[in-house]
Scaffold this active site. Structure first.
Site, mmCIF file in Angstrom:
data_model
loop_
_atom_site.group_PDB
_atom_site.id
_atom_site.type_symbol
_atom_site.label_atom_id
_atom_site.label_comp_id
_atom_site.label_asym_id
_atom_site.label_seq_id
_atom_site.Cartn_x
_atom_site.Cartn_y
_atom_site.Cartn_z
ATOM 1 C CG ASP A 73 34.438 26.903 41.266
ATOM 2 O OD1 ASP A 73 34.352 28.083 41.641
ATOM 3 O OD2 ASP A 73 35.335 26.498 40.509
ATOM 4 C CG HIS A 113 37.474 27.233 45.149
ATOM 5 N ND1 HIS A 113 36.607 26.199 44.877
ATOM 6 C CD2 HIS A 113 37.898 27.696 43.935
ATOM 7 C CE1 HIS A 113 36.494 26.040 43.572
ATOM 8 N NE2 HIS A 113 37.265 26.936 42.973
ATOM 9 C CG HIS A 166 31.912 23.778 37.835
ATOM 10 N ND1 HIS A 166 31.974 25.154 37.747
ATOM 11 C CD2 HIS A 166 33.164 23.366 38.174
ATOM 12 C CE1 HIS A 166 33.201 25.557 38.015
ATOM 13 N NE2 HIS A 166 33.938 24.497 38.283
ATOM 14 C CG HIS A 189 33.413 29.387 38.252
ATOM 15 N ND1 HIS A 189 32.978 29.549 36.963
ATOM 16 C CD2 HIS A 189 34.657 28.843 38.157
ATOM 17 C CE1 HIS A 189 33.895 29.098 36.125
ATOM 18 N NE2 HIS A 189 34.927 28.670 36.831
ATOM 19 C CB SER A 244 16.304 43.275 28.742
ATOM 20 O OG SER A 244 17.143 44.126 27.974
ATOM 21 C CG ASN A 246 13.704 43.195 15.658
ATOM 22 O OD1 ASN A 246 14.387 44.220 15.691
ATOM 23 N ND2 ASN A 246 13.611 42.352 16.667
#
Length: 736
Positions: A210, A321, A183, A243, A676, A714
């Site tokens: 993971d 897992h 992790h 994950h 972005s 802004n």
């Protein structure tokens, strides 16, 4: 006589002194045992709090999927743009076709400036490259984006040739080391290598998934492991974890502290990038590689879906897992095309149907797992779609058929004039066993979901894992049948944090190994790895990667972890203030504003459903109550005051932000396809239409347009996440 009497007195005095010393020792021993017992009780309560909250958060993965399903039911697209928007929300995260992926992630076009002082990579990789990476990461240096993309390109090529289940033998090395969840905690990986040695021809490793999320150095861990995988392909083996999933990576990472959250609401120019527990892989990559982060993320998504699903040692020890279910079939797992499951959270159960309207797609995903982002247009081919005048009927039809149509589009792409895929191990197995029974996509998906998300339980049988929201709970009888059927000795799995770093269950037939120490808090747990020799007898090594944990006494360590756990629990309670008030009032028939402490515990569990011993936890959560009665409104006010700190913000608003913050950022990241950190006005308008319907907030189109313009503080024509949160605050305060 006098002499004898004196001796007798001295003897009695010595005897009395010894007896008093013995009684004192017994009292000290009893006190110590009670003290240790109380510490152990506090430790177990703290552990249950952390684990219950963690699993409750994992339920949100499925809740988010249900959220999207709800949107599909309630929102009928009125234009091609809205249809494209919905399809993007559901299908983003898919991979490109082979040629497109090569072109998109063209690492050769990225120049490494002369000012770059970090490590350099050249292929084929050598052990010296791995050593240089380890030293660079220890010094907090960053690998250049060109080398990251090049490494991912080579790793992907290697993984595509691997089977779904890797086969390892102890005949070729002295022992095999199995590591559990890391992790993003790079210090744990460094400590493992320091104690056990680096991978080499005589030192084999299996890393059981993971690798990412929560910790802040997931990317460095992956770079190191992929490097060793390419240098020692026969000695290093990587399994996929739950994950290593696009949707999970999107969700994790928004666990900013409360004060930071409040500052965001009050000051939209401040970014909430500090986090004490969860740190998402998506956010990490975009922070470290602001220019080429999108390409790197896309490559990681594709590499993740090519990771093997399991490892088998000497045909006797299976490493997966999560776990198994009563339907887990190793033959099926060996033959499915694993790369089709970019996210195992995406497939939802649907009714089988025939003669449904078709949805045409351009550049859809192929069955070999490579794809492009499709654009959907509703064009019936074999049957008429329900009238759009009936919104619910049309939405139900759209929801039931969208996955079927996507699968059709993938098949169409396979016979198009695109560049053919290279033959992979999975495709060769599929061709070899063409005469074998075919499994549905739903059956294959469930196989992958179960081995990545399941947990063992002490009771017999197999049942749905409602605590996590995915996979199942499997009992000792399920384990016994599975081992007997496949001629195995025992299972090794990870997926669960254990206080000692490892734990046996099911009569020592299931071993859980967890390698991320201090997972919840400093001192909360040890990390561990297990070594297996030719006799397959497990030998464990435990450790603490944090130096501070070694300096703390047991009492200090438990107190520190306990404080963190109760802080998280109070935040959880505050996030459900409205529901708690309703539950308390059901026990306060006379509107006295008071309830019994017993009713308080029952009401809290009915709302949070964490399965915690609330009566035992009460002294830490509730101040002294007169006559065994609690003034619940005053108690909730104290919770709100604690959470608000010195910030001036409406209590009900803050509660809603707490409860919905993960969904908010996940939705934002799904819409923000280029990562972005900005979404366009049009995307926000469409998003808010969907989300406001889910939140039962009625807003007209004009109202949404006014809101969009007002929150662009802004005035740059885009909305960032802080403005998105502020929009959420404004809409919650908007009069109906």
């Amino acid at each position: 006589m006098g002499s004898g009497s004196s001796v007798n007195v001295q003897y009695k005095y010595s005897l009395q002194k010894s007896e008093n010393a013995f009684k004192a020792a017994v009292l000290i021993q009893q006190w110590y045992r009670r003290h240790v017992a109380r510490l152990e009780m506090r430790r177990r309560c703290t552990w249950r709090i952390f684990q219950s909250i963690e699993y409750s958060c994992e339920q949100d993965q499925i809740k988010l999927h249900n959220f999207f399903s709800y949107l599909m039911d309630q929102f009928t697209p009125s234009s091609s743009k809205e249809r494209d928007f919905i399809s993007r929300m559901f299908i983003s995260g898919e991979s490109y076709k082979e040629a497109e992926l090569e072109k998109y992630c063209d690492y050769e076009s990225i120049e490494v400036p002369d000012s770059y002082t970090g490590p350099h990579l050249s292929f084929p990789l050598l052990p010296d490259h791995a050593t240089a990476l380890l030293e660079a990461f220890q010094q907090k240096q960053q690998l250049h984006a060109r080398y990251v993309l090049n490494l991912l390109h080579e790793t992907r090529k290697h993984l595509k040739q691997l089977p779904n289940i890797s086969h390892v033998s102890t005949c070729y090395s002295e022992e095999i080391t199995v590591c559990g969840d890391l992790h993003g905690q790079l210090d744990d990986l460094f400590l493992i290598f320091y104690k056990n040695g680096l991978p080499s021809p005589s030192k084999s490793y299996v890393f059981n998934g993971d690798f990412v999320d929560r910790g802040k150095q997931s990317l460095e861990i992956l770079v190191i492991l992929f490097t060793f995988l390419l240098i020692y392909p026969k000695e290093v083996h990587l399994n996929r974890g739950n994950h290593e999933d696009h949707m999970v990576n999107l969700r994790y990472g928004f666990c900013a502290g409360l004060s930071t959250m409040l500052r965001v609401v009050q000051n939209p120019t401040e970014l909430p990038f500090s986090c004490s527990f969860s740190y998402g892989f998506t956010k990490e990559v975009m922070q470290k590689y602001k220019v080429h982060g999108k390409k790197i993320l896309r490559m990681f998504q594709n590499v993740f879906c090519w990771l093997p699903l399991a490892t088998l040692i000497d045909q006797k020890v299976l490493i997966i897992h999560g776990g198994i279910s009563d339907t887990t079939d190793l033959d099926m797992l060996e033959k499915i095309q694993r790369n089709r499951f970019v996210s195992v959270l995406r497939l939802k159960k649907r009714k089988e149907s025939s003669g449904k309207p078709q949805i045409q797609a351009i550049n859809g995903e192929s069955e070999s797992g490579t794809d492009a982002t499709p654009r959907l247009s509703l064009q019936p081919q074999t049957a008429q779609a329900p009238s759009t005048a009936n919104r619910r009927e049309f939405s139900r039809w759209l929801r039931q058929t969208v996955q079927e149509q996507i699968d059709t589009c993938r098949r169409l792409v396979d016979i198009s004039e695109s560049e053919p895929e290279e033959l992979t191990y999975s495709s060769m197995v599929s061709l070899k066993d063409a005469d074998e029974p075919c499994w549905t996509h739903q059956e294959e998906w469930k196989q992958v979901l179960d081995i990545l998300w399941s947990d063992p339980m002490p009771q017999e049988g197999c049942r749905e894992n409602k605590v996590r929201g995915g996979g199942c709970y499997f009992g000792p009888d399920v384990t016994e049948k599975f081992l007997e059927k496949n001629n195995l000795q025992f299972l090794i799995r990870s997926h669960e944090c254990k206080q000692e770093g490892y734990e046996f269950c099911h009569s020592r037939k299931v071993l859980t190994i967890f390698s991320a120490s201090n997972y919840y808090e400093i001192g909360s747990n040890r990390g561990a790895y297990v070594k297996l020799g030719p006799d397959l007898i497990p030998h464990f090594v435990q450790y603490q990667a944090n130096k501070t944990a070694h300096l703390l006494t047991m009492t200090q360590r438990i107190s520190r972890v306990e404080e963190s756990a109760f802080r998280a629990l109070r935040e959880k309670l505050f996030a459900h203030t409205s529901a708690l008030i309703s539950a308390f009032k059901s026990y306060d028939r006379d509107n006295t504003g008071k309830i019994t402490l017993s009713n308080w515990a029952t009401a809290v569990e009915s709302v949070l459903r964490l399965g915690l011993p609330w009566r035992m936890l009460r002294p830490q959560l509730v101040r002294s109550a007169e006559d065994g009665m609690l003034e619940y409104k005053s108690w909730l006010d104290d919770l709100a005051m604690e959470q608000r700190s010195q910030e001036h913000i409406q209590s009900s608003l803050l509660e809603v932000i707490y409860r919905n913050r993960s969904n908010l950022e996940t939705i934002f990241r799904i819409i923000d396809r280029d990562h972005s950190g900005l979404i366009s006005f049009e995307e926000f308008q469409q998003t808010w239409k969907l989300f406001s319907s889910h939140m039962n907030i009625e807003l007209t189109d004009d109202g949404i347009n006014d809101l969009v313009r007002s929150i662009d503080f802004n005035k740059d024509g885009n909305i960032d996440f802080n403005e998105f949160l502020e929009a959420f605050r404004l809409v919650r305060q908007c009069p109906s």
